[in-house]
Structure formats: C-alpha cells, structure tokens
Design a protein around this motif. Structure first.
Motif, PDB file in Angstrom:
ATOM      1  N   MET A   1       3.440  -9.272  12.808  1.00  0.00           N
ATOM      2  CA  MET A   1       4.448  -8.242  13.016  1.00  0.00           C
ATOM      3  C   MET A   1       5.435  -8.253  11.844  1.00  0.00           C
ATOM      4  SD  MET A   1       7.189  -7.960  16.111  1.00  0.00           S
ATOM      5  CE  MET A   1       5.924  -7.807  17.333  1.00  0.00           C
ATOM      6  N   PRO A   2       5.627  -7.167  11.114  1.00  0.00           N
ATOM      7  CA  PRO A   2       6.555  -7.129   9.976  1.00  0.00           C
ATOM      8  C   PRO A   2       7.988  -7.343  10.437  1.00  0.00           C
ATOM      9  CG  PRO A   2       5.047  -5.266   9.949  1.00  0.00           C
ATOM     10  CD  PRO A   2       4.904  -5.912  11.267  1.00  0.00           C
ATOM     11  N   VAL A   3       8.700  -8.203   9.710  1.00  0.00           N
ATOM     12  CA  VAL A   3      10.091  -8.499  10.063  1.00  0.00           C
ATOM     13  C   VAL A   3      10.911  -8.485   8.792  1.00  0.00           C
ATOM     14  CG1 VAL A   3      11.676 -10.208  10.989  1.00  0.00           C
ATOM     15  CG2 VAL A   3       9.429  -9.908  12.047  1.00  0.00           C
ATOM     16  N   ARG A   4      12.071  -7.835   8.854  1.00  0.00           N
ATOM     17  CA  ARG A   4      12.970  -7.796   7.698  1.00  0.00           C
ATOM     18  C   ARG A   4      14.197  -8.627   8.027  1.00  0.00           C
ATOM     19  NH1 ARG A   4      17.029  -4.110   6.917  1.00  0.00           N
ATOM     20  NH2 ARG A   4      16.123  -2.828   8.569  1.00  0.00           N
ATOM     21  N   ARG A  14       8.240  -1.437  12.004  1.00  0.00           N
ATOM     22  CA  ARG A  14       6.901  -1.070  12.435  1.00  0.00           C
ATOM     23  C   ARG A  14       5.836  -1.484  11.430  1.00  0.00           C
ATOM     24  NH1 ARG A  14       4.922   5.062  14.003  1.00  0.00           N
ATOM     25  NH2 ARG A  14       2.865   4.465  14.830  1.00  0.00           N
ATOM     26  N   ARG A  15       6.078  -1.231  10.155  1.00  0.00           N
ATOM     27  CA  ARG A  15       5.097  -1.572   9.113  1.00  0.00           C
ATOM     28  C   ARG A  15       5.784  -2.342   8.005  1.00  0.00           C
ATOM     29  NH1 ARG A  15       4.208   4.001  10.025  1.00  0.00           N
ATOM     30  NH2 ARG A  15       2.290   4.431  11.177  1.00  0.00           N
ATOM     31  N   ASP A  16       4.969  -3.133   7.272  1.00  0.00           N
ATOM     32  CA  ASP A  16       5.546  -3.799   6.111  1.00  0.00           C
ATOM     33  C   ASP A  16       5.648  -2.795   4.955  1.00  0.00           C
ATOM     34  OD1 ASP A  16       3.000  -3.462   5.106  1.00  0.00           O
ATOM     35  OD2 ASP A  16       2.378  -5.517   5.531  1.00  0.00           O
ATOM     36  N   ARG A  17       6.273  -3.213   3.887  1.00  0.00           N
ATOM     37  CA  ARG A  17       6.554  -2.301   2.774  1.00  0.00           C
ATOM     38  C   ARG A  17       5.288  -1.763   2.133  1.00  0.00           C
ATOM     39  NH1 ARG A  17      11.093  -1.386  -0.026  1.00  0.00           N
ATOM     40  NH2 ARG A  17      10.930  -0.612  -2.166  1.00  0.00           N
ATOM     41  N   SER A  22       1.608   2.825   1.170  1.00  0.00           N
ATOM     42  CA  SER A  22       0.252   3.379   1.160  1.00  0.00           C
ATOM     43  C   SER A  22       0.193   4.674   1.968  1.00  0.00           C
ATOM     44  CB  SER A  22      -0.728   2.357   1.731  1.00  0.00           C
ATOM     45  OG  SER A  22      -0.733   1.187   0.967  1.00  0.00           O
ATOM     46  N   ILE A  23       0.824   4.673   3.122  1.00  0.00           N
ATOM     47  CA  ILE A  23       0.834   5.876   3.958  1.00  0.00           C
ATOM     48  C   ILE A  23       1.542   7.018   3.258  1.00  0.00           C
ATOM     49  CG2 ILE A  23       1.737   6.845   6.109  1.00  0.00           C
ATOM     50  CD1 ILE A  23       1.220   4.122   7.392  1.00  0.00           C
ATOM     51  N   TRP A  24       2.663   6.717   2.632  1.00  0.00           N
ATOM     52  CA  TRP A  24       3.379   7.777   1.899  1.00  0.00           C
ATOM     53  C   TRP A  24       2.532   8.310   0.740  1.00  0.00           C
ATOM     54  CZ3 TRP A  24       8.831   5.055   1.653  1.00  0.00           C
ATOM     55  CH2 TRP A  24       9.441   5.192   2.907  1.00  0.00           C
ATOM     56  N   ALA A  25       1.803   7.423   0.064  1.00  0.00           N
ATOM     57  CA  ALA A  25       0.950   7.859  -1.050  1.00  0.00           C
ATOM     58  C   ALA A  25      -0.162   8.781  -0.555  1.00  0.00           C
ATOM     59  CB  ALA A  25       0.357   6.644  -1.756  1.00  0.00           C
ATOM     60  N   ILE A  26      -0.749   8.429   0.576  1.00  0.00           N
ATOM     61  CA  ILE A  26      -1.818   9.287   1.137  1.00  0.00           C
ATOM     62  C   ILE A  26      -1.258  10.634   1.545  1.00  0.00           C
ATOM     63  CG2 ILE A  26      -3.405   9.530   3.087  1.00  0.00           C
ATOM     64  CD1 ILE A  26      -3.758   6.474   2.998  1.00  0.00           C
ATOM     65  N   GLN A  27      -0.082  10.627   2.188  1.00  0.00           N
ATOM     66  CA  GLN A  27       0.522  11.895   2.594  1.00  0.00           C
ATOM     67  C   GLN A  27       0.873  12.754   1.386  1.00  0.00           C
ATOM     68  OE1 GLN A  27       3.816  10.566   5.001  1.00  0.00           O
ATOM     69  NE2 GLN A  27       2.559  10.383   6.851  1.00  0.00           N
ATOM     70  N   LEU A  28       1.369  12.111   0.328  1.00  0.00           N
ATOM     71  CA  LEU A  28       1.689  12.860  -0.886  1.00  0.00           C
ATOM     72  C   LEU A  28       0.426  13.443  -1.518  1.00  0.00           C
ATOM     73  CD1 LEU A  28       3.765  13.730  -2.994  1.00  0.00           C
ATOM     74  CD2 LEU A  28       3.383  11.545  -4.173  1.00  0.00           C
ATOM     75  N   GLY A  29      -0.677  12.657  -1.514  1.00  0.00           N
ATOM     76  CA  GLY A  29      -1.937  13.157  -2.059  1.00  0.00           C
ATOM     77  C   GLY A  29      -2.455  14.352  -1.275  1.00  0.00           C
TER      78      GLY A  29
END
Length: 271
Positions: A1-4, A14-17, A22-29
């Motif tokens: 579980m990602p923790v800051r 919810r997610r690590d950096r 990666s998700i933002w890169a896919i959405q941008l693509g």
C-alpha cells in the motif's frame, strides 16, 4: 500500500508516484491520439454540408412522401430476383462449405500440415472480402446480372458457413465416434454414422441463418449492377425519383422482416 510520510505521520495514498505518472502518461497519449484523429476528420470534412444536413434531410424526407405505390408493378420481378440471388448463393455456399469444413477441422482433416492450412486460407479469403466487393469484381469479369449476384453471395458465404461448421465438427462428442470405430467401420462409415448426425442440426441452422443474412446483402448488390432490387433503387436515385426510392425502401424492409420471420420459424423447427 503506497504511503507518503509527512512531518510526524504517514498518509495513505491510492497509488505510488510511478504508477500515477504512468497513468497520466497513458491518458495524455490517448488524448493526443484523439486530437490527431479529430484533426484528420476535420481536415477532410466540409462542415458547411454538415451544418446544412438537418435541412437537407428534412427536404429529402418531404420529397419521399407519399411513396409511388403505382411503381410497385415494376418491383415484383426485382424482389423475385433478390430472393433467387440469396437462395441460390446460399445453396452454392453450403454445398462448397461442407467438404471445406471437414478439411479444416483439426479432428477430421487428412493433413494438418498441408490440407488444413489451405482450407483455412479459403475460409479467411472468403470472409475477408465483402459481398459488394465480390459483386463489383464479378460484374467486371462476367458482366452485370443476376449470375454475378449469385456468385458474389456464394463466394462471400462459403467462409462464414465453413467456419461455423468446422467449429461444430471440432466440438462433437468423441465417444460416439469411438463407438462406431470399435465396430470396425471404415473411414467413410465413421464419417457417415459417427460425425454427420452430430453436426446436422448445426449445419441446418447455419444454412438458414446465412440465407437470412444473404437476403439483406442481396438487396444492395444491384447498386453495382449485380441484379436484384438494388438495380431499381440505383436507377430511382439517379433519376431523383424520391417517391420511388421510399417505396423501394419499404419493400426492402418488408422483405427483410419476412425473411427473418421465416428464418426464425425454420430454425425453431430444426433446432
């Protein structure tokens, strides 16, 4: 579980950096692909026509009413040709598809190395080309008319029927085949008594289903000169006789509805 970690406490996220980037890169693509495709569409679209489309559609609709009922006398022969194209084309397809399916099925083919690839290639080739393209080529080769339409429907339907049939052959119950084989039956006898009875219902259902599809496809073959009611439709459109066009569309709709009703009744009786 990602923790800051903050100053004195740990905050769950919810997610690590790396995953988030990666998700933002896919959405941008995806966004860039969408923008590029939209630019291509916009570049080849005359938007003045699109803006005027509702007015043009309403104008055409008003010109199609009422249908030219007196034109019906010239459509009976075209409807008969359309039904013949679909029926004869389907008959040609099922006759040729039956042996091809046995050659393509992995459990009945004489050779998986040579014959099965050839049979599969025939199936794929038939299914890859639309019936309208088949008709276009055949009209060029043998001239316009019903024969070109029958052959176009037949060539197009071979792959469809053979594919569904060879899949049915591969799913047969092997115990029945083994029982017939145990009696000392020859190859043709095993085929006749062990395999064919199991696939006959599927074969009949596929044939009727394809005939139903071919009724619809044969209504447009006349647009390229391959006979049927499409010829009348093409002539009426070229003459801007919209009342005749509306009548032809109603006849096509009625023909398709009747064919679907017949197909459903026959399939229900067989299966």
């Amino acid at each position: 579980m990602p923790v800051r970690e903050t100053t004195n406490s740990k905050v769950w996220q919810r997610r690590d950096r790396k995953s988030q980037m990666s998700i933002w890169a896919i959405q941008l693509g995806c966004l860039m692909v969408f923008v590029y495709c939209w630019a291509l569409v916009s570049d080849k679209t005359i938007w003045e026509f699109v803006y005027d489309a509702p007015h043009q559609a309403a104008d055409m609709g008003s010109r199609m009413v009422p249908p030219a009922w007196d034109y019906m006398d010239k459509l009976w022969l075209a409807v008969w040709d359309t039904i013949n194209i679909a029926t004869l084309g389907t008959l040609m397809a099922v006759v040729l598809a039956f042996p091809i399916a046995f050659l393509a099925a992995s459990n009945t083919t004489p050779s998986r190395v040579f014959i099965r690839p050839i049979a599969l290639f025939i199936i794929v080739s038939s299914r890859s080309i639309n019936s309208l393209l088949w008709a276009l080529m055949l009209v060029t080769i043998i001239g316009p008319g019903v024969l070109a339409g029958v052959l176009a429907i037949g060539f197009r339907s071979i792959g469809f029927c053979a594919k569904l049939l060879y899949e049915a052959i591969e799913e047969i119950d092997t115990t029945q085949v083994e029982a017939v084989t145990a009696t000392g039956a020859s190859g043709p006898q095993i085929l006749h008594y062990g395999i064919v009875p199991q696939i006959l219902p599927a074969f009949a259902g596929i044939s009727v289903f394809r005939w139903d599809i071919n009724i619809r496809e044969s209504t447009v073959l006349g647009l390229v000169g391959a006979g049927g009611i499409g010829l009348q439709l093409n002539a009426s459109i070229n003459n801007v006789a919209w009342t005749q066009v509306s009548l032809i569309l109603l006849v096509i709709l009625g023909t398709v509805i009747v064919s679907e009703w017949v197909s459903a009744k026959v399939r229900h009786a067989i299966i």
